[in-house]
Scaffold this active site. Structure first.
Site, PDB file in Angstrom:
ATOM      1  N   LEU A 114       0.836  -1.194   0.000  1.00 47.37           N
ATOM      2  CA  LEU A 114       0.000   0.000   0.000  1.00 47.37           C
ATOM      3  C   LEU A 114       0.875   1.250   0.000  1.00 47.37           C
ATOM      4  CD1 LEU A 114      -2.923  -0.904   2.443  1.00 47.37           C
ATOM      5  CD2 LEU A 114      -2.549  -1.533   0.050  1.00 47.37           C
ATOM      6  N   ARG A 154       2.594  15.127   5.877  1.00 55.11           N
ATOM      7  CA  ARG A 154       3.451  15.575   6.981  1.00 55.11           C
ATOM      8  C   ARG A 154       4.931  15.657   6.602  1.00 55.11           C
ATOM      9  NH1 ARG A 154       1.919  12.005  11.938  1.00 55.11           N
ATOM     10  NH2 ARG A 154       0.751  10.770  10.428  1.00 55.11           N
ATOM     11  N   GLN A 178      -5.274   3.572  -6.932  1.00 53.93           N
ATOM     12  CA  GLN A 178      -6.425   3.789  -6.051  1.00 53.93           C
ATOM     13  C   GLN A 178      -6.751   5.281  -6.172  1.00 53.93           C
ATOM     14  OE1 GLN A 178      -5.777   3.706  -1.814  1.00 53.93           O
ATOM     15  NE2 GLN A 178      -7.878   3.089  -1.372  1.00 53.93           N
ATOM     16  N   THR A 204      -7.779   1.434   4.007  1.00 54.54           N
ATOM     17  CA  THR A 204      -6.838   0.343   3.723  1.00 54.54           C
ATOM     18  C   THR A 204      -7.545  -0.887   3.137  1.00 54.54           C
ATOM     19  OG1 THR A 204      -7.029  -0.225   6.070  1.00 54.54           O
ATOM     20  CG2 THR A 204      -5.075   1.001   5.409  1.00 54.54           C
ATOM     21  N   ASP A 229       5.638   2.779   3.215  1.00 56.36           N
ATOM     22  CA  ASP A 229       6.343   3.683   4.123  1.00 56.36           C
ATOM     23  C   ASP A 229       6.833   2.963   5.385  1.00 56.36           C
ATOM     24  OD1 ASP A 229       3.887   3.253   5.244  1.00 56.36           O
ATOM     25  OD2 ASP A 229       3.321   5.355   5.440  1.00 56.36           O
ATOM     26  N   ASN A 245       6.323   9.061   8.705  1.00 56.27           N
ATOM     27  CA  ASN A 245       5.321  10.086   8.419  1.00 56.27           C
ATOM     28  C   ASN A 245       5.926  11.469   8.253  1.00 56.27           C
ATOM     29  OD1 ASN A 245       2.833   8.548   8.453  1.00 56.27           O
ATOM     30  ND2 ASN A 245       3.301   8.181  10.604  1.00 56.27           N
ATOM     31  N   ALA A 270      54.628  19.738  -8.215  1.00 59.79           N
ATOM     32  CA  ALA A 270      53.574  20.499  -7.539  1.00 59.79           C
ATOM     33  C   ALA A 270      53.006  21.570  -8.456  1.00 59.79           C
ATOM     34  CB  ALA A 270      54.142  21.149  -6.289  1.00 59.79           C
ATOM     35  N   TYR A 328      40.853  22.024 -21.645  1.00 59.84           N
ATOM     36  CA  TYR A 328      39.613  22.580 -22.191  1.00 59.84           C
ATOM     37  C   TYR A 328      39.924  23.914 -22.860  1.00 59.84           C
ATOM     38  CZ  TYR A 328      34.664  24.032 -22.080  1.00 59.84           C
ATOM     39  OH  TYR A 328      33.401  24.425 -22.391  1.00 59.84           O
ATOM     40  N   ARG A 338      60.848  29.448 -20.560  1.00 59.46           N
ATOM     41  CA  ARG A 338      61.071  30.246 -19.352  1.00 59.46           C
ATOM     42  C   ARG A 338      61.702  31.566 -19.770  1.00 59.46           C
ATOM     43  NH1 ARG A 338      64.539  27.278 -14.896  1.00 59.46           N
ATOM     44  NH2 ARG A 338      62.754  25.901 -14.772  1.00 59.46           N
TER      45      ARG A 338
HETATM   46  C1  UD1 Z   1      -3.587   1.484  10.006  1.00 57.19           C
HETATM   47  C2  UD1 Z   1      -4.426   0.384  10.658  1.00 57.19           C
HETATM   48  C3  UD1 Z   1      -4.146   0.361  12.144  1.00 57.19           C
HETATM   49  C4  UD1 Z   1      -2.664   0.139  12.400  1.00 57.19           C
HETATM   50  C5  UD1 Z   1      -1.841   1.186  11.654  1.00 57.19           C
HETATM   51  C6  UD1 Z   1      -0.390   0.868  11.727  1.00 57.19           C
HETATM   52  C7  UD1 Z   1      -6.442   0.281   9.324  1.00 57.19           C
HETATM   53  C8  UD1 Z   1      -7.864   0.633   9.234  1.00 57.19           C
HETATM   54  N1  UD1 Z   1      -5.826   0.651  10.419  1.00 57.19           N
HETATM   55  O1  UD1 Z   1      -4.060   2.698  10.561  1.00 57.19           O
HETATM   56  O2  UD1 Z   1      -4.894  -0.686  12.769  1.00 57.19           O
HETATM   57  O3  UD1 Z   1      -2.407   0.181  13.793  1.00 57.19           O
HETATM   58  O4  UD1 Z   1      -2.213   1.249  10.269  1.00 57.19           O
HETATM   59  O5  UD1 Z   1       0.354   1.940  11.172  1.00 57.19           O
HETATM   60  O6  UD1 Z   1      -5.930  -0.373   8.429  1.00 57.19           O
HETATM   61  N2  UD1 Z   1      -3.348   3.643   2.427  1.00 57.19           N
HETATM   62  C9  UD1 Z   1      -3.659   3.508   1.116  1.00 57.19           C
HETATM   63  N3  UD1 Z   1      -4.937   3.779   0.711  1.00 57.19           N
HETATM   64  C10 UD1 Z   1      -5.899   4.175   1.584  1.00 57.19           C
HETATM   65  C11 UD1 Z   1      -5.561   4.291   2.934  1.00 57.19           C
HETATM   66  C12 UD1 Z   1      -4.284   4.019   3.342  1.00 57.19           C
HETATM   67  O7  UD1 Z   1      -2.826   3.171   0.276  1.00 57.19           O
HETATM   68  O8  UD1 Z   1      -7.027   4.388   1.138  1.00 57.19           O
HETATM   69  C13 UD1 Z   1      -1.982   3.361   2.863  1.00 57.19           C
HETATM   70  C14 UD1 Z   1      -1.292   4.599   3.401  1.00 57.19           C
HETATM   71  O9  UD1 Z   1      -0.509   5.194   2.389  1.00 57.19           O
HETATM   72  C15 UD1 Z   1      -0.414   4.086   4.508  1.00 57.19           C
HETATM   73  C16 UD1 Z   1      -1.128   2.806   4.958  1.00 57.19           C
HETATM   74  O10 UD1 Z   1      -2.027   2.467   3.945  1.00 57.19           O
HETATM   75  O11 UD1 Z   1       0.852   3.717   4.029  1.00 57.19           O
HETATM   76  C17 UD1 Z   1      -1.790   2.963   6.293  1.00 57.19           C
HETATM   77  O12 UD1 Z   1      -2.802   3.924   6.178  1.00 57.19           O
HETATM   78  P1  UD1 Z   1      -3.143   4.924   7.346  1.00 57.19           P
HETATM   79  O13 UD1 Z   1      -4.257   5.758   6.931  1.00 57.19           O
HETATM   80  O14 UD1 Z   1      -1.912   5.580   7.800  1.00 57.19           O
HETATM   81  O15 UD1 Z   1      -3.664   3.904   8.455  1.00 57.19           O
HETATM   82  P2  UD1 Z   1      -3.694   4.165   9.991  1.00 57.19           P
HETATM   83  O16 UD1 Z   1      -4.796   5.051  10.301  1.00 57.19           O
HETATM   84  O17 UD1 Z   1      -2.348   4.535  10.480  1.00 57.19           O
HETATM   85 CA    CA Z   2      -0.449   5.338   9.679  1.00 58.35          CA
END
Ligand code: UD1
Ligand code: CA
Length: 456
Positions: free
Chosen positions: A8, A15, A73, A79, A102, A225, A378, A385, A438
């Protein structure tokens, strides 16, 4: 059992406060996303799917890897939604592992123990005990310790917030089962998102015994982040890497002041002093000493080489027993044969230097071929060039170039030739002959220094 991996990487990463998509920020010289991709590939999956969103084209271009499947997406709806986007590309695999673009430090051993945990069931989670679990999803277990569900921080009750066991987000599932659960996930929660974590409750309802395993080190599951977290994970990566290299016999004066952004091969008895940065592909022989504050990029360095303090070497091949520095700059396409000596404030570019030759002080050597046993005095400069084109300078074996000479290219100094100090040489000079340009030295008798006029 065949494995597919979803990474993902659709989040924006606001941030970081950067124009660059978060997953392209570099850790140890490679994009964050590449770390996750390589971790995935080490598991020998049949497919790796990257779910991207923000900065998609830029991300794809930066990671031009023909083995990857890219799925967009368009809207970040959660997620669960993100993983669902990848399912069509994962048809036919037995298991699906979810990683994050990440989260760069995940180790092979941790992933293989997670895979093992899912061997005889349909879902296994990577969980961890955090002293400060704020922000994370919490793992809810029944009285027998069986996983019941995950509750997100924002949806958790006061007592659930007390739970220290968190969801790292990394999980593995049997693909058919996962597909079924994801179809049933909805977005009726405080964030209005399709949570991947909701598959846990659905699995339990289906009678699945959800398994879990834990990482060896908590930093393996840490995400980036902001710039501070990126720097922290860079240090951790460097620490682990230095530890591994030292166990293989690399002698680092201080592992906290050593950075490798790339790969290294080395022989026996290689010693590296403090604040050394190595980048790209580095090949080191045996019995090498690298002085403090030196930067080396894509170089091959032979046995017995001594590099003194404060040198910069890039895309060069250094022969056995050369000595370099302090304060030398070896630029791309330079080859030093064995036993060459390059001293302080010497810059060499696109040149070959023969064995036993010495360029010890304050010189610029560009686009040159220097024979063996040549002494470059030296302050000698190759004027390579003319403002439009570059030209070559050739210096024969055993030549002696007097100090402060300018060799105006194209120039050819004969073998065994001597050039008088302070000469400006162009064209050809004969073998075994003194050549010099010289002005005649003049002493003027009776000359008086001017004296200050008295004021009137
Ligand atoms: C998520 C978990 C949480 C966990 C935490 C760990 C869920 C609902 N929650 O929360 O339980 O403790 O990670 O860090 O899964 N991303 C996408 N598409 C989306 C949403 C997110 O690609 O639509 C990617 C983000 O880029 C990121 C990762 O998924 O790399 C996590 O998403 P984020 O929104 O940060 O989840 P958390 O709220 O931190
Ligand atoms: Ca997160």
């Amino acid at each position: 059992m065949t494995l597919g991996v979803v990474i993902l990487a659709a989040g924006q990463g606001t941030r970081m406060r950067s124009k660059l998509p978060k997953v392209l920020h570099s850790l140890a010289g490679r994009p964050l996303l590449d770390h996750a991709i390589q971790a995935a590939k080490r598991l020998s999956p049949v497919r790796v799917v990257v779910v991207y969103g923000h900065g998609g084209e830029q991300v794809k271009a930066a990671l031009s890897d023909p083995d990857l499947i890219w799925v967009e997406q368009k809207e970040q709806l959660g997620t669960g939604h993100a993983v669902a986007q990848a399912l069509p590309a994962l048809q036919g695999v037995d298991q699906i592992l979810v990683l994050y673009g990440d989260v760069p430090l995940i180790r092979d051993r941790t992933l293989s123990s997670l895979t093992t945990a899912c061997m005889y069931t349909d879902l296994a989670l990577l969980t961890a005990a955090f002293d400060n679990p704020v922000g994370y999803g919490r793992i809810l277990r029944d009285a027998n310790g069986k996983i019941e569900r995950i509750v997100e921080h924002k949806d958790a009750s006061a007592s659930e917030l007390e739970i220290k066991e968190i969801n790292t987000g990394i999980l593995i599932a049997k693909s058919e089962a996962l597909e079924g659960w994801l179809e049933r996930v909805d977005n009726s929660n405080s964030q209005g998102e399709f949570y991947l974590t909701d598959v846990v409750e659905l699995a339990v309802a289906d009678g699945v015994c959800v398994q879990s395993s834990q990482p060896e080190d908590l930093d393996e599951v840490a995400g980036v982040n902001d710039c501070a977290q990126l720097a922290l994970l860079e240090r951790r990566f460097q620490e682990w890497q230095a530890d591994r290299l030292m166990r293989k016999g690399l002698s680092l004066r201080d592992p906290n002041r050593f950075d490798l952004r790339g790969s290294i091969e080395f022989g026996q008895d290689v010693t590296i002093d403090i604040n050394v940065l190595l980048e790209g592909e580095i090949e080191l022989g045996s019995d090498i000493s690298i002085g403090a504050n030196t930067v080396i990029r894509n170089c091959r360095i032979g046995d017995g080489v001594l590099i003194r303090e404060n040198c910069v070497l890039e895309n060069a091949v250094i022969g056995a027993n050369c000595t370099i520095g302090p304060f030398a700059r070896i630029r791309p396409d330079t080859e030093l044969a064995a036993d060459a000596h390059i001293g302080n404030f010497v810059e060499i570019k696109k040149s070959q230097v023969g064995s036993g030759s010495k360029i010890n002080h304050l010189s610029y050597i560009g686009d040159s071929s220097i024979g063996s046993k040549v002494n470059v005095g030296a302050g000698t400069i190759t004027c390579n060039y003319d403002g439009v084109n570059k030209h070559r300078t050739l210096i024969g074996d055993g030549a002696f170039i007097g100090s402060n000479s300018s060799l105006v290219a194209p120039a050819e100094i004969g073998a065994g030739a001597t050039i008088g100090a302070g000469s400006t040489i162009s064209g050809k000079t004969p073998d075994n002959t003194l050549t010099l340009t010289r002005a005649k030295q003049l002493s003027i008798k009776g000359w008086k220094r001017p004296v200050k006029k008295l004021k009137e």
